[in-house]
Structures are given as structure tokens and as C-alpha cells.
Design an enzyme around this catalytic site. Structure first.
Site, PDB file in Angstrom:
ATOM      1  CB  ILE A  30      -2.892  -9.856  -8.012  1.00 11.01           C
ATOM      2  CG1 ILE A  30      -1.854 -10.983  -8.006  1.00 11.01           C
ATOM      3  CG2 ILE A  30      -4.152 -10.295  -7.268  1.00 11.01           C
ATOM      4  CD1 ILE A  30      -1.223 -11.220  -6.633  1.00 11.01           C
ATOM      5  CE1 TYR A  71       0.710 -14.241  -8.114  1.00 11.62           C
ATOM      6  CE2 TYR A  71       1.293 -16.047  -9.579  1.00 11.62           C
ATOM      7  CZ  TYR A  71       0.933 -15.585  -8.330  1.00 11.62           C
ATOM      8  OH  TYR A  71       0.788 -16.471  -7.288  1.00 11.62           O
ATOM      9  CB  CYS A  72       4.227  -8.987  -8.729  1.00 14.65           C
ATOM     10  SG  CYS A  72       4.284  -7.670  -9.959  1.00 14.65           S
ATOM     11  CB  THR A  73       0.846  -6.533  -5.812  1.00 16.52           C
ATOM     12  OG1 THR A  73       1.340  -7.413  -4.807  1.00 16.52           O
ATOM     13  CG2 THR A  73      -0.432  -5.864  -5.308  1.00 16.52           C
ATOM     14  N   GLY A 103       2.402  -5.377 -11.025  1.00 16.89           N
ATOM     15  CA  GLY A 103       3.170  -5.502 -12.252  1.00 16.89           C
ATOM     16  C   GLY A 103       4.616  -5.058 -12.178  1.00 16.89           C
TER      17      GLY A 103
END
Length: 293
Positions: free
Chosen positions: A204, A175-177, A179
């Protein structure tokens, strides 16, 4: 008296741009006409933006993008802010729209999963949750039991991946902020032998909008003047103050402008000390003496 809320959007699209310079000119004219501020990166591989303006201006921007043959169909992550969290508009052409430093095959990225599917995976203790963001981002917010690589820049992550041999044969979800970083790094992880790989669709931001009281702990670091956004009724402070044992998610820039390092400080400590080290404290003392001499 009601306060105007501004719309903030985060988006990206991997698409071949034959002339990124021409697209930069179009983007600048569009944003300036609408009074929109923020940051847009363009490259031969696509577009990556985070922008803010009035709700009407942002709606008009999205309409224009959907009418553009190359930028239609983008999924926007949308939020609200009391102010426009960008001082100006910056649009640049770069080699990459997010800098990994290694060429990857975007067609070989990991399988996307929804927030509901992500929650189901979290029920399995053998699933590895892998944060592809920087260490100062995960310091104030992350998913439960996430692996958080100790990197200062996204481009540092490829060198660290070989150190995760113990999880290559496990089911891994990244995951990241928003995508975009997962889209790149999972293609590299596949090349490096990660066999069962997934990524959280929309990152997220999309997860927390669907599940504000879900599995994300703390607050999400954002690259604008807000520095962080929280979800749910009472976001938990999981970061640690640099100067005392208090928990905090509040970042401040070091008062030494030549340093400008991000430092976590609780409100009490921030009131009397905003330097990241003894060296910067000495620099600031000299500057203060010079100002009053």
C-alpha cells in the site's frame, strides 16, 4: 516558525543471517548512535524494520545498511511525521521476521507487479484483489472490491485459505502494508493450489506514494503511535464507530488497561466513552470508585 519533520522508514529483506544475535548488537549500536527509535525484528531468514529519526539520521542509517554485505540493496518505504512515532527502540531476534507459523519456500513467492500494472488488473472485474492484513487494518482502509479475510493475526491466515476454493483458479493479486506479508503468504497460496498469483510490489505504501488519489480507499493502518496514515487531499473515513452510526478511521485503546483492545470511535463518542464492552465499562467504574474512595 517551522516544525521539524521526522523521517519514518519501513523495510525488510529476506536474507540468510548466520548470526542474528550479532546483527542485533550491531543494529542496536547503530540506531542508538544515530538517535533512531522504532522496531527491528531479526531472524535466520532476514530483517524487518520500521524506524524513525531525523532525516539526517535515517539517511546515515540507510548508508550504513547499504555498506553491510547482508543488508545492501533494500528498498525503503519512506514517509514523514511531525513527531517520532515510537516511544523507544526495540530490537529482537525471533524465529520469523513476520509470523506466519508455517515454513514456506521464499523462492516460490508470487510475481511482483508495479502500481501501474496493479491498476490495469483492477480494470478486469474477474481479477480478485486479496488483502493479507488483519481485519482491524482493512476496517479503515483497503483497495476497491478487495477480499478481506476476517483474521486478528497474520498467523491465522493459513487456516482460512482453504475456504477460498472458489478463487483458486482465478487471477489473484495480493497486497499488504509494505510487501513482506505477501512474500510469505503467496508462497503458501501457491502450495495450496492458487494457479495465477501476483503481489503488489511495495504494498500500500509504495502504491499510495505513486498514486495518492488512486484505488486505495480510506487510510492505511500502521504499527506505531500514529496508528494510520492517509493519502491524497481528503482521505475517506470507511470505518464504523463502535457506539454510533458515524464513520471514522480513528482507533483508540480501550481504557481498561488489562484489555487495551483497539476500538474505532468517532470524536464525539471518544470524548465520553473509551471502553470496548460493558464488561470493561464495569471494570473501569470499579477502578474509578476505588480511586476516589
Amino acid at each position: 516558525m517551522t516544525h521539524m519533520k521526522y523521517a519514518v522508514i519501513l523495510y525488510y529483506k529476506f536474507v540468510i543471517l548466520p548470526d542474528a544475535q550479532a546483527e542485533m548488537v550491531w543494529q542496536r549500536k547503530l540506531c542508538e548512535n544515530l538517535g533512531i527509535k522504532g522496531r527491528i525484528l531479526l531472524a535466520a531468514e532476514g530483517i524487518n524494520g520500521t524506524l524513525a529519526g531525523t532525516a539526517e539520521a535515517v539517511d546515515a542509517y540507510i548508508d550504513a545498511m547499504n555498506n553491510h554485505e547482508l543488508f545492501s540493496g533494500i528498498v525503503y518505504k519512506r514517509d514523514e511525521s511531525e513527531t517520532i512515532p515510537f516511544p523507544r527502540l526495540r530490537i529482537k531476534v525471533r524465529p520469523e521476521i513476520v509470523t506466519l507459523g508455517i515454513e514456506v519456500d521464499q523462492a516460490d513467492t508470487a510475481t511482483m507487479i508495479t502500481p501501474d500494472e496493479f491498476d490495469e488488473m483492477l480494470k478486469d472485474p474477474n481479477v480478485v484483489v486479496f488483502d493479507t492484513r488483519n481485519n482491524y487494518e482493512s476496517a479503515i482502509g483497503k483497495f476497491k472490491r478487495a477480499v478481506t479475510p476476517d483474521i486478528r493475526h497474520f498467523k491465522d491466515l493459513p487456516d482460512l485459505l482453504d475456504g477460498y476454493e472458489d478463487i483458486k483458479d482465478k487471477k489473484v493479486v495480493t497486497y499488504c502494508t509494505g510487501g513482506i506479508r505477501c512474500e510469505k503468504v503467496t508462497a503458501l497460496m501457491k502450495r495450496k493450489g492458487f494457479n495465477d498469483l501476483y503481489q503488489l510490489e511495495g504494498g500500500i505504501i509504495k502504491y499510495a506514494q505513486a498514486k495518492p488519489d488512486g484505488a486505495f480507499e480510506g487510510e492505511c493502518f500502521v504499527f506505531d503511535e500514529r496508528m494510520k496514515v492517509g493519502f491524497g487531499d481528503a482521505p475517506q473515513a470507511i470505518g464504523s464507530c463502535r457506539l454510533c452510526p458515524e464513520s471514522t478511521n480513528d482507533y483508540h485503546n480501550c481504557a481498561n488497561k488489562a484489555c487495551n483492545e483497539l476500538i474505532l470511535l468517532c470524536p464525539a463518542c471518544a470524548d465520553f466513552n473509551k471502553v470496548c464492552s460493558n464488561q470493561c465499562a464495569q471494570v473501569m467504574s470499579v477502578e474509578w470508585l476505588l480511586r476516589v474512595a
